[in-house]
Design an enzyme around this catalytic site. Structure first.
Site, PDB file in Angstrom:
ATOM      1  N   LYS A  46       1.134  -1.541  -0.526  1.00 27.77           N
ATOM      2  CA  LYS A  46       0.162  -0.102  -0.048  1.00 27.77           C
ATOM      3  C   LYS A  46       0.938   1.164   0.161  1.00 27.77           C
ATOM      4  O   LYS A  46       1.193   1.840   0.757  1.00 27.77           O
ATOM      5  CB  LYS A  46      -1.098  -0.010   1.070  1.00 27.77           C
ATOM      6  CG  LYS A  46      -1.828   0.961   1.491  1.00 27.77           C
ATOM      7  CD  LYS A  46      -3.107   1.058   2.310  1.00 27.77           C
ATOM      8  CE  LYS A  46      -3.347   2.417   2.322  1.00 27.77           C
ATOM      9  NZ  LYS A  46      -4.904   2.514   3.753  1.00 27.77           N
ATOM     10  N   LYS A  71      -2.276  -1.676  -3.450  1.00 32.24           N
ATOM     11  CA  LYS A  71      -3.024  -0.349  -3.762  1.00 32.24           C
ATOM     12  C   LYS A  71      -1.927   0.933  -4.235  1.00 32.24           C
ATOM     13  O   LYS A  71      -1.290   0.728  -3.069  1.00 32.24           O
ATOM     14  CB  LYS A  71      -3.630  -0.404  -2.498  1.00 32.24           C
ATOM     15  CG  LYS A  71      -4.543   0.845  -1.965  1.00 32.24           C
ATOM     16  CD  LYS A  71      -5.491   0.703  -0.925  1.00 32.24           C
ATOM     17  CE  LYS A  71      -6.406   1.722  -0.532  1.00 32.24           C
ATOM     18  NZ  LYS A  71      -5.836   2.127   0.546  1.00 32.24           N
TER      19      LYS A  71
HETATM   20  C1  PBG Z   1      -7.376   3.275   5.219  1.00 36.95           C
HETATM   21  C2  PBG Z   1      -7.948   3.281   4.118  1.00 36.95           C
HETATM   22  C3  PBG Z   1      -7.336   3.997   3.441  1.00 36.95           C
HETATM   23  C4  PBG Z   1      -8.523   2.948   1.940  1.00 36.95           C
HETATM   24  C5  PBG Z   1      -8.639   2.182   2.318  1.00 36.95           C
HETATM   25  N1  PBG Z   1      -8.293   2.327   3.541  1.00 36.95           N
HETATM   26  C6  PBG Z   1      -7.616   5.423   3.096  1.00 36.95           C
HETATM   27  C7  PBG Z   1      -5.521   5.658   3.675  1.00 36.95           C
HETATM   28  O1  PBG Z   1      -4.807   5.184   3.784  1.00 36.95           O
HETATM   29  O2  PBG Z   1      -5.619   6.868   3.183  1.00 36.95           O
HETATM   30  C8  PBG Z   1      -8.207   4.312   0.917  1.00 36.95           C
HETATM   31  C9  PBG Z   1      -9.186   4.417  -0.117  1.00 36.95           C
HETATM   32  C10 PBG Z   1      -9.849   5.067  -1.625  1.00 36.95           C
HETATM   33  O3  PBG Z   1      -8.618   5.875  -1.543  1.00 36.95           O
HETATM   34  O4  PBG Z   1     -10.640   4.563  -1.887  1.00 36.95           O
HETATM   35  N2  PBG Z   1      -6.158   3.275   5.789  1.00 36.95           N
HETATM   36 ZN    ZN Z   2      -5.588   4.076   8.167  1.00 36.22          ZN
END
Ligand code: PBG
Ligand code: ZN
Length: 327
Positions: A195, A248
């Site tokens: 991520k 992601k």
């Molecule tokens: C929580 C989370 C996020 C997303 C999914 N779970 C946001 C982040 O990490 O700031 C992003 C999902 C999206 O942008 O569609 N940590």
């Molecule tokens: Zn988070």
């Protein structure tokens, strides 16, 4: 003359369909849902994500009827609590919003839906970071305890699968341990494995009001410049017992989806995130691109890269389009 004429197999919709290498199916799609504890009834549109709303517990049920008709059965649940604090108390509260939603969905729909929950703290902290803050940074090991508690409370409330999205080191191992200890050894973990610290999450943070109040997430989410490091995360998550690994965002990271597919035998998930969604929506609203064609093209790129499943806000539209002919 030429012996090889690839165009022979492109001459009509039927032959194109016959030789198509990848197919999209509702069964591969996961639809994210936002449940907002501040809403007593109805739903509220999310400005930066046209077509996506925050649901109250009531409107959620209407939405699920809809999804059922479309053949979309896999959901990823996010919660917006009415109360945020420094230690994300509502993330693991027995009557937290996700826990309530899980119970409600179960009581109305039995096992008709496969319920995956996002396990993180950023929607629940007043500072907007994904964990416990010590000295202006997210403290890894203190945060792990919180995440494990949240995962177990989701499982207790009826989650089929948990998906930690925090990017702390060792979270899959501790979630596995604590889930097993609580009797949930059959609950799979879908790890947000690679991520990245991405600007593509912008619209999501508006949706759940989770933008960090200071700094950014670069001390825990990955540097977009790093591909080898992503493979290191894959190796760690597999060793810790992840059942599904995720990349992601999607579009800017398709090389890593491919590499993840090559290096792991477990299913690979791709998260087509909020910014990817909103950019397509915005261009389509302006009439600059054909939404249906662009979305399907993106989805085929996910499939070619090796994604077994796709988490996307486009899932409903795609499910509708799949009911029509894909000439
Ligand atoms: C929580 C989370 C996020 C997303 C999914 N779970 C946001 C982040 O990490 O700031 C992003 C999902 C999206 O942008 O569609 N940590
Ligand atoms: Zn988070």
């Amino acid at each position: 003359m030429f012996v090889q004429r690839p165009r022979r197999l492109r001459r009509s919709p039927l032959i194109r369909n016959l030789v198509r290498e990848h197919r999209l199916h509702q069964a591969d799609l996961i639809f994210p849902l936002f449940i907002d504890e501040n809403l007593a009834d109805g739903s509220e549109p999310i400005g930066a994500m046209p077509g996506i709303v925050r649901h109250s517990l009531n409107s959620l049920l209407w939405e699920l009827e809809n999804l059922q008709e479309l053949g979309l059965h896999n959901l990823l649940l996010f919660g917006l609590p009415s109360h945020k604090d420094a230690v994300a108390s509502q993330a693991h509260a027995e009557d937290g919003i996700v826990q309530q939603a899980l119970a409600k969905i179960r009581s109305h729909f039995g096992s008709a839906f496969y319920l995956i929950t996002d396990v993180c703290n950023c929607e629940y902290t007043d500072h907007g970071h994904c964990g416990i803050i010590v000295d202006q940074d997210v403290h890894n090991d203190k945060t792990l305890e919180l995440l494990a508690r949240t995962a177990v409370s989701h499982a207790q409330a009826g989650a089929d699968m948990v998906a930690p999205s925090d990017m702390m080191d060792g979270r899959v191992a501790i979630l596995r341990d604590e889930l097993d200890e609580a009797g949930f050894e059959q609950t799979p973990i879908m790890a947000y494995t690679s991520k990245f610290a991405s600007a593509y999450y912008g619209p999501f943070r508006e949706a759940v009001d989770s933008a960090p109040q200071f700094g950014d997430r670069r001390s825990y989410q990955m540097d977009p410049a790093n591909g080898r490091e992503a493979m290191r995360e894959v190796a760690l998550d597999l060793a810790e017992g992840a059942d599904i690994v995720m990349v992601k965002p999607g579009l800017a990271y398709l090389d890593l989806v491919w590499q993840t597919r090559q290096m792991s035998d477990v299913p690979v998930a791709l998260y087509n995130v909020s910014g990817e969604y909103s950019m397509v929506k915005a261009a389509a609203e302006k009439g600059w691109v054909n939404e249906r064609q662009v979305v399907l093209e993106n989805f085929y790129s996910f499939k070619r890269a090796g994604a077994d499943m796709i988490i996307s806000y486009h899932s409903k539209d795609v499910a509708l389009w799949l009911k029509e002919e894909l000439g």
